[in-house]
Design a protein around this motif. Sequence first.
Motif, PDB file in Angstrom:
ATOM      1  N   ILE A  23      28.929  35.319  38.164  1.00 48.47           N
ATOM      2  CA  ILE A  23      30.386  35.454  38.129  1.00 48.47           C
ATOM      3  C   ILE A  23      30.944  34.336  37.259  1.00 48.47           C
ATOM      4  CG2 ILE A  23      32.512  35.489  39.497  1.00 48.47           C
ATOM      5  CD1 ILE A  23      30.763  36.387  41.877  1.00 48.47           C
ATOM      6  N   ASN A  24      31.724  34.713  36.258  1.00 51.33           N
ATOM      7  CA  ASN A  24      32.328  33.733  35.357  1.00 51.33           C
ATOM      8  C   ASN A  24      33.818  33.998  35.232  1.00 51.33           C
ATOM      9  OD1 ASN A  24      29.372  34.311  34.040  1.00 51.33           O
ATOM     10  ND2 ASN A  24      29.932  32.154  33.970  1.00 51.33           N
ATOM     11  N   GLN A  25      34.559  32.932  35.043  1.00 44.66           N
ATOM     12  CA  GLN A  25      36.005  33.021  34.865  1.00 44.66           C
ATOM     13  C   GLN A  25      36.339  32.710  33.416  1.00 44.66           C
ATOM     14  OE1 GLN A  25      37.748  33.954  37.600  1.00 44.66           O
ATOM     15  NE2 GLN A  25      39.653  34.144  36.421  1.00 44.66           N
ATOM     16  N   PHE A  26      37.046  33.604  32.767  1.00 44.11           N
ATOM     17  CA  PHE A  26      37.514  33.391  31.396  1.00 44.11           C
ATOM     18  C   PHE A  26      39.035  33.475  31.424  1.00 44.11           C
ATOM     19  CE2 PHE A  26      33.254  35.183  31.111  1.00 44.11           C
ATOM     20  CZ  PHE A  26      32.632  34.243  30.292  1.00 44.11           C
ATOM     21  N   GLY A  27      39.675  32.330  31.491  1.00 46.37           N
ATOM     22  CA  GLY A  27      41.128  32.334  31.625  1.00 46.37           C
ATOM     23  C   GLY A  27      41.536  33.091  32.870  1.00 46.37           C
ATOM     24  N   ARG A  28      42.325  34.131  32.688  1.00 48.03           N
ATOM     25  CA  ARG A  28      42.836  34.924  33.816  1.00 48.03           C
ATOM     26  C   ARG A  28      41.842  35.976  34.301  1.00 48.03           C
ATOM     27  NH1 ARG A  28      46.815  34.026  29.975  1.00 48.03           N
ATOM     28  NH2 ARG A  28      46.595  35.962  28.796  1.00 48.03           N
ATOM     29  N   VAL A  29      40.762  36.178  33.566  1.00 50.75           N
ATOM     30  CA  VAL A  29      39.869  37.327  33.809  1.00 50.75           C
ATOM     31  C   VAL A  29      38.557  36.872  34.448  1.00 50.75           C
ATOM     32  CG1 VAL A  29      38.644  39.251  32.721  1.00 50.75           C
ATOM     33  CG2 VAL A  29      40.897  38.546  31.849  1.00 50.75           C
ATOM     34  N   ILE A  51      35.529  39.983  26.443  1.00 51.17           N
ATOM     35  CA  ILE A  51      36.825  39.559  26.959  1.00 51.17           C
ATOM     36  C   ILE A  51      37.524  38.773  25.852  1.00 51.17           C
ATOM     37  CG2 ILE A  51      38.017  38.097  28.659  1.00 51.17           C
ATOM     38  CD1 ILE A  51      35.607  38.722  30.543  1.00 51.17           C
ATOM     39  N   LEU A  52      38.684  39.254  25.458  1.00 50.21           N
ATOM     40  CA  LEU A  52      39.521  38.559  24.480  1.00 50.21           C
ATOM     41  C   LEU A  52      40.863  38.276  25.141  1.00 50.21           C
ATOM     42  CD1 LEU A  52      38.937  40.746  21.263  1.00 50.21           C
ATOM     43  CD2 LEU A  52      37.643  38.763  22.034  1.00 50.21           C
ATOM     44  N   VAL A 247      35.006  43.756  35.600  1.00 52.92           N
ATOM     45  CA  VAL A 247      35.996  42.756  35.197  1.00 52.92           C
ATOM     46  C   VAL A 247      37.256  42.996  36.009  1.00 52.92           C
ATOM     47  CG1 VAL A 247      35.127  42.389  32.849  1.00 52.92           C
ATOM     48  CG2 VAL A 247      36.886  44.102  33.248  1.00 52.92           C
ATOM     49  N   THR A 248      37.924  41.912  36.375  1.00 57.82           N
ATOM     50  CA  THR A 248      39.155  42.059  37.143  1.00 57.82           C
ATOM     51  C   THR A 248      40.094  40.904  36.846  1.00 57.82           C
ATOM     52  OG1 THR A 248      40.079  42.423  39.351  1.00 57.82           O
ATOM     53  CG2 THR A 248      38.222  40.896  39.206  1.00 57.82           C
ATOM     54  N   TRP A 249      41.376  41.216  36.884  1.00 53.20           N
ATOM     55  CA  TRP A 249      42.389  40.166  36.747  1.00 53.20           C
ATOM     56  C   TRP A 249      43.684  40.662  37.372  1.00 53.20           C
ATOM     57  CZ3 TRP A 249      41.160  43.596  33.046  1.00 53.20           C
ATOM     58  CH2 TRP A 249      42.109  44.066  32.136  1.00 53.20           C
TER      59      TRP A 249
END
Length: 263
Positions: A23-29, A51-52, A247-249
Amino acid sequence: MHTTQISHYWVGSDEPFVDTQQINQFGRVTLGRFGGCARSGQYKNEDGAAILIGDNWEMTVVLDAHKTADSAALVLQQFAQHESRIRDDLDAPLAEAFGRIETTVLDLFQDPDFLAACTTLQGETACLIAVRKGRFIWWLSVGDVVLYLFHPELMGMGQAALNQRQFYEWIGRANTFALPVPSYTRGIRELRQGENRLFVTTDGLLECPGTPYAEPKQMEETLQSGGVAELLATIEAHGVRDSTTVVTWTVTIEETVTQPSDT
């Protein structure tokens, strides 16, 4: 100017995560990956994701390939090579951005060099692209990856999935973008006021033995209680073989949204 720019590309043939929850967090995602259980016969991962993130938008791409991950890798390579055009599209004013990104995606998938490369691949991939900008979500889907929008008003009406799984639709060796008329689904939806959770998943989650997540309500309840970690732990406990990528945000909309006239 672009203080929040994030780019991440991943393909399962590089990092398969078999027997591993990642599980990784990229900004809000949040990106969650589980490559499947070796005890159930899994030994490879053919999913992929990108993820962009820009200043006021997010774009996610989730891919579910079969036979090999080559088709997922080729799609991601196509997006990475044209990322500056994609960012220009999504940085455009809201009224223009979705039309521009749709044109770009269709151009990239119908590019003669890309189509020629697809004929040399082993296998093909499903692909779902989702873009949130302002209080709207746009998506383009090929195949059976699913995008959900969880919001109390919509869940109360029994509405969660934004698209429907489509079978016999791919990009790769078998390619529905090489047809005289390409086959895909696209849509735009206004988000609701308050907290909207966007959630994309490959079918490993949906077809897990024991079907713990056959219904969207089950997914939403798990995301509320234990997040992506609980989702992945549950399918691992059930011995899922198929790789699962999610993916979720969450997007909070404060402005007024469309409501029915007074009756």
